[in-house]
Structures are given as C-alpha cells and as structure tokens.
Design a protein around this motif. Structure first.
Motif, mmCIF file in Angstrom:
data_model
loop_
_atom_site.group_PDB
_atom_site.id
_atom_site.type_symbol
_atom_site.label_atom_id
_atom_site.label_comp_id
_atom_site.label_asym_id
_atom_site.label_seq_id
_atom_site.Cartn_x
_atom_site.Cartn_y
_atom_site.Cartn_z
ATOM 1 N N TRP A 237 0.858 -1.197 0.000
ATOM 2 C CA TRP A 237 0.000 0.000 0.000
ATOM 3 C C TRP A 237 0.881 1.229 0.000
ATOM 4 N N GLU A 238 0.314 2.353 -0.420
ATOM 5 C CA GLU A 238 1.025 3.632 -0.384
ATOM 6 C C GLU A 238 0.191 4.635 0.395
ATOM 7 N N GLU A 239 0.818 5.294 1.344
ATOM 8 C CA GLU A 239 0.137 6.278 2.184
ATOM 9 C C GLU A 239 0.533 7.673 1.729
ATOM 10 N N GLU A 240 -0.455 8.526 1.489
ATOM 11 C CA GLU A 240 -0.195 9.914 1.124
ATOM 12 C C GLU A 240 -0.212 10.748 2.401
ATOM 13 N N VAL A 241 0.918 11.356 2.736
ATOM 14 C CA VAL A 241 1.083 12.008 4.034
ATOM 15 C C VAL A 241 1.703 13.394 3.879
ATOM 16 N N ILE A 242 1.638 14.142 4.970
ATOM 17 C CA ILE A 242 2.338 15.423 5.079
ATOM 18 C C ILE A 242 3.679 15.159 5.755
ATOM 19 N N GLN A 243 4.766 15.568 5.125
ATOM 20 C CA GLN A 243 6.071 15.437 5.762
ATOM 21 C C GLN A 243 6.357 16.695 6.573
ATOM 22 N N ILE A 244 6.775 16.504 7.816
ATOM 23 C CA ILE A 244 7.035 17.633 8.708
ATOM 24 C C ILE A 244 8.403 17.472 9.361
ATOM 25 N N SER A 245 8.943 18.579 9.838
ATOM 26 C CA SER A 245 10.242 18.532 10.521
ATOM 27 C C SER A 245 10.091 18.394 12.029
ATOM 28 N N ALA A 246 8.854 18.528 12.540
ATOM 29 C CA ALA A 246 8.631 18.337 13.981
ATOM 30 C C ALA A 246 8.888 16.878 14.343
ATOM 31 N N PRO A 247 9.671 16.608 15.382
ATOM 32 C CA PRO A 247 9.987 15.222 15.749
ATOM 33 C C PRO A 247 8.743 14.419 16.100
ATOM 34 N N ILE A 248 8.648 13.206 15.539
ATOM 35 C CA ILE A 248 7.583 12.257 15.861
ATOM 36 C C ILE A 248 8.251 11.020 16.446
ATOM 37 N N ASN A 249 8.055 10.779 17.720
ATOM 38 C CA ASN A 249 8.688 9.663 18.410
ATOM 39 C C ASN A 249 7.634 8.651 18.857
ATOM 40 N N PRO A 250 8.064 7.424 19.217
ATOM 41 C CA PRO A 250 7.105 6.435 19.699
ATOM 42 C C PRO A 250 6.223 7.009 20.804
ATOM 43 N N GLY A 251 4.930 6.856 20.653
ATOM 44 C CA GLY A 251 3.969 7.447 21.588
ATOM 45 C C GLY A 251 3.317 8.690 21.029
ATOM 46 N N ASN A 252 3.980 9.353 20.055
ATOM 47 C CA ASN A 252 3.390 10.510 19.379
ATOM 48 C C ASN A 252 2.290 10.099 18.408
ATOM 49 N N SER A 253 2.312 8.837 17.969
ATOM 50 C CA SER A 253 1.354 8.366 16.978
ATOM 51 C C SER A 253 -0.078 8.588 17.450
ATOM 52 N N GLY A 254 -0.893 9.128 16.554
ATOM 53 C CA GLY A 254 -2.280 9.408 16.886
ATOM 54 C C GLY A 254 -2.504 10.789 17.458
ATOM 55 N N GLY A 255 -1.423 11.526 17.721
ATOM 56 C CA GLY A 255 -1.539 12.866 18.287
ATOM 57 C C GLY A 255 -1.900 13.904 17.246
ATOM 58 N N ALA A 256 -1.946 15.154 17.696
ATOM 59 C CA ALA A 256 -2.454 16.243 16.858
ATOM 60 C C ALA A 256 -1.333 16.961 16.126
ATOM 61 N N LEU A 257 -1.568 17.231 14.844
ATOM 62 C CA LEU A 257 -0.761 18.189 14.087
ATOM 63 C C LEU A 257 -1.619 19.428 13.912
ATOM 64 N N VAL A 258 -1.113 20.569 14.375
ATOM 65 C CA VAL A 258 -1.920 21.776 14.512
ATOM 66 C C VAL A 258 -1.240 22.944 13.814
ATOM 67 N N ASN A 259 -2.035 23.806 13.182
ATOM 68 C CA ASN A 259 -1.468 25.035 12.620
ATOM 69 C C ASN A 259 -1.434 26.119 13.693
#
Length: 433
Positions: A237-259
């Motif tokens: 499968w291929e996932e279309e995502v937003i690439q960001i420079s904010a660190p995403i570490n284990p446990g961050n999954s499912g959290g909020a990306l906010v403007n």
C-alpha cells in the motif's frame, strides 16, 4: 572720484537714483501689492507641487510594486510566531489525550501509577462530543491487539475507552469515552490550505512523556510512503502524508498536528527510524482522515470491494527465476513459490508471453475470483481499462475506483493466451487481511 566710469563697480550712488530708491521703499501701496503677489505665487506653487507628488505616487502604486501599503500600516498588529505557538498550544492541548493499550486484561492488584505489563502508549485527539459521549481519533496501530483501552486526559484523569472502529489500510481508529468532565474539543482545520514552509505543532505522548509539544515546518505536502500492511517487508500500500520537521517519536502516533491558529490539520502517524535520520516525520492530512472517521462511526470499518486473489508481482517472480536456464518455459509453473501457494497439480504452468514484463501472478483465487474462474498462475495485466503492474496497483485501483457490487473486467494470460473475465466484487469480510 571713481576709477571707473560705470556705477556698477562704484560704491557711490547718484542722488537721483538714491532718491527714487527711497521713494519705492516708502510706498506702502506698492510694497503691499508686491508682497501679496509673492504670497499668492508661493501658495499656488505649493499646491501644484503637492498635486504633482500625489498624482505621481498614485501612478507608481498602481503600476509598480508593491501594489498595496505595507501591512504594518494597513493591517492588524503583527504577532510573533512564538506567541502564536503558545496560543495555539493552549487551545488544543486539553483535547489531546494519552492512550493506554493493553494486549492482556490488567491484573486486579496492578496499580495505575506503576508500569503496566503488556501495555503500550500512544496519543489521540478528542474531535467530537455529543450525546454524553466524547470521540477520539488515533492510529489503528496504537490499539493493535488490544484487550483493554484507556485514555488519560491532560488533568491526569483516566477513562475506559471502547473501540468504535478501525482501519488498517489508512491506519486510523475511533474510540469513545464517557464525556463527563471533558470540555475541550479540537477544532477541525483544512489541511488543503497548508503551505510548504508553514510552521506547525505536534502534540502527543512521546516516550510516555504526556502532553509534549514540538514545533517544525511543513516540509512536503504530498509525500507518498510505501507501507507494509502485514509488517512482512513487502510493500502492499502507499500512504499519502504530510512530511514535517517536527519530531515524531514512539507514543506521538495518533496525536495532533496543529497550525498556528490552533486548528487540527493532521494526525501524527510515523517517522523514519533509520540510523542517523532526524527531523523527518509524517502526518495523515485531516481532509483524508475525516471521511474515514465518518465511515468508522457509521459502520465500524471502511467497506471496500473484494476481488479475492492472493498474488505475487511478476517482477518478483522473474527475479526469483532469473538464474533458471529457461524462466519463461513450462517448467516455470513448478517453481517453489507456486507449489507452496497453490499446491495444485492440475494448475496450468505460468507462461509469460514475450514483451510482458509487468503484471500480477495469481497464487490462489478465493471468493469472487474463484467463482469467476481465475486460477493459480493466471497472469493479471489489466483491470477494466487500466494496466496493472503490481499488487499495490491492483489494490489501489480496487479501493479508489470500484464499489461493492460492481463488475470488474479482469484481463489475464493463461497458457500464454490473453483472456478476459468479469468478476462481481463483494464486501471484504472482517477476518480477511
């Protein structure tokens, strides 16, 4: 006596000339007239000069750059980015929760504040509250294998959570908890309005540190990441995502990306974990997330059409048989992969016609595909009018272009001969991966 005949160079002035000069200075009428004239000339000159400057400025502003006055003069006061981050974080933080997923039922004597056996941590976002219940978006992998799920609010209060629905392909899930004491709900933004370089905030529960905040920028708005759904190393499968420079570490999954307006524009999903790689994280855009969320609310799953083939990419098959003397001959059907997959001695051998380099080899046909007559070693090369070169392309065409109950025209090779068959697509069962 002067050394010069003309009075221009002489300090002496003739009496007649001196008397006339005195008379001119003493005449009030003549002096007032000249002073008034000089005043009017100066006034008119000033007015004309001002008019010329105004016309010239207007022409420049219309024809040149910039075309409008600077924001400092015409717009609202400029707020520093750091202040906007503080305000956005304060707005969203109460709506971001920690998720505790236990793969076994907790022991009766286990204390909440101790590290929990067979438990994993993740994040989620409260996006809706109605009917006395609050609903939370998270990643499907956060609650994988769950026997017991809890959420923890910013205040530290824990609540039992039930799973409304989940979808492995989009990696999304919806939880529901008692809404008592929950006041904060995230405001849904528009991820299609994000711009590359825009500052965003990631809020979640990384490494067990609840209520953690990081910031970064949008690095790419349309990054396509291959995903192995079964974690077997094969990308399907291929996932279309937003690439960001904010660190995403284990446990961050499912959290909020906010403007910086405090609006939810994405759900943090994954990071690149290779050695030496830093500052590359990914989030699911909220405009893709919400349709899946509504489907999960209504049906508990995302209903997708099902063809019923276990398959292998032709390119993989050709690589596997690259060392054979005759990889395209009749003996190709006796390959170890085909024998393991089908174990059907009556199945025709796989014959790949000259010039065919891409396609999908059927290893086993079940459900709709079997009913339509597809068999082991059939080589699928087209669905309807779309060429298919891999299992990923087959799956994406099905999920993005077909609906349950529709007929799919499958073009395939059997014994080296091209054939077509119509397959009526059914709904995929929950126990089929």
């Amino acid at each position: 006596m002067s050394f010069f005949d003309d009075d221009f160079f002489s300090t002496r002035v003739r009496r007649r000339v001196r008397n006339w000069h005195r008379g001119w200075q003493g005449s009030s009428r003549s002096g007032g007239y000249r002073q008034g004239s000089m005043f009017r000339v100066a006034l008119i000159s000033s007015f004309v000069s001002s008019l010329v400057v105004a016309l010239l400025f207007t022409f420049i502003m219309r024809e040149g750059e910039p075309k409008s006055l600077p924001a400092a003069y015409s717009g609202p006061p400029i707020v520093e980015t750091s202040e906007r981050i503080i305000n956005a974080a304060a707005k969203v933080r109460p709506a971001v929760v920690s998720i505790i997923n236990r793969t076994e039922e907790p022991k009766p004597d286990e204390e909440d504040h101790h590290a929990m056996t067979n438990a994993s941590l993740g994040s989620g976002v409260i996006y809706e509250k109605k009917g006395g219940k609050a609903r939370i978006i998270t990643n499907a992998h956060v609650i994988q294998g769950s026997k017991h799920v809890q959420i923890m609010l910013l205040s530290g209060e824990k609540k039992e959570a039930s799973i409304v629905g989940k979808d492995t392909i989009t990696d999304l899930a919806v939880l529901e908890v008692d809404g008592k004491g929950i006041d904060a709900v995230a405001e849904i933004g528009d991820s299609t309005k994000l711009r590359e370089g825009e500052t965003v905030i990631a809020i979640g529960n990384p490494l067990g540190f609840s209520d953690s905040l990081t910031d970064g920028i949008v690095s790419n708005l349309n990054r396509v990441i291959p995903v192995s759904l079964n974690q077997d190393g094969v990308y399907d499968w291929e996932e279309e995502v937003i690439q960001i420079s904010a660190p995403i570490n284990p446990g961050n999954s499912g959290g909020a990306l906010v403007n910086l307006d405090g609006e939810l524009v994405g759900i943090n999903s994954m990071k690149v974990a290779d050695m030496g790689v830093e500052g590359i994280g990914f989030a699911l855009p909220i405009h893709d997330v919400m349709p899946v969320v509504r489907e999960l609310e209504e049906h508990g799953k995302v209903r997708r059409p099902y063809l019923g083939v276990y398959s292998m990419d032709l390119s993989v098959y050709l690589d596997y048989n690259a060392e054979d003397d005759d990889p395209f001959g009749e003996e190709s059907g006796d390959s170890e992969e085909s024998a393991k997959a089908g174990e059907d001695e009556d199945a025709p051998p796989l014959i790949v016609p000259d010039g065919v380099k891409k396609g999908v080899v059927v290893l086993e046909a079940v459900g709709p595909a079997k009913k339509a007559g597809l068999k082991l070693n059939d080589l699928i090369v087209r669905l309807d009018d779309t060429d298919i070169g891999s299992t990923m392309e087959l799956r994406k065409y099905l999920y993005n272009h077909k609906k349950i109950g529709e007929t799919l025209t499958v073009t395939y090779y059997r014994d080296g001969k091209k054939q077509e068959v119509g397959v009526t697509l059914t709904e995929k069962d929950d126990d089929i991966e």
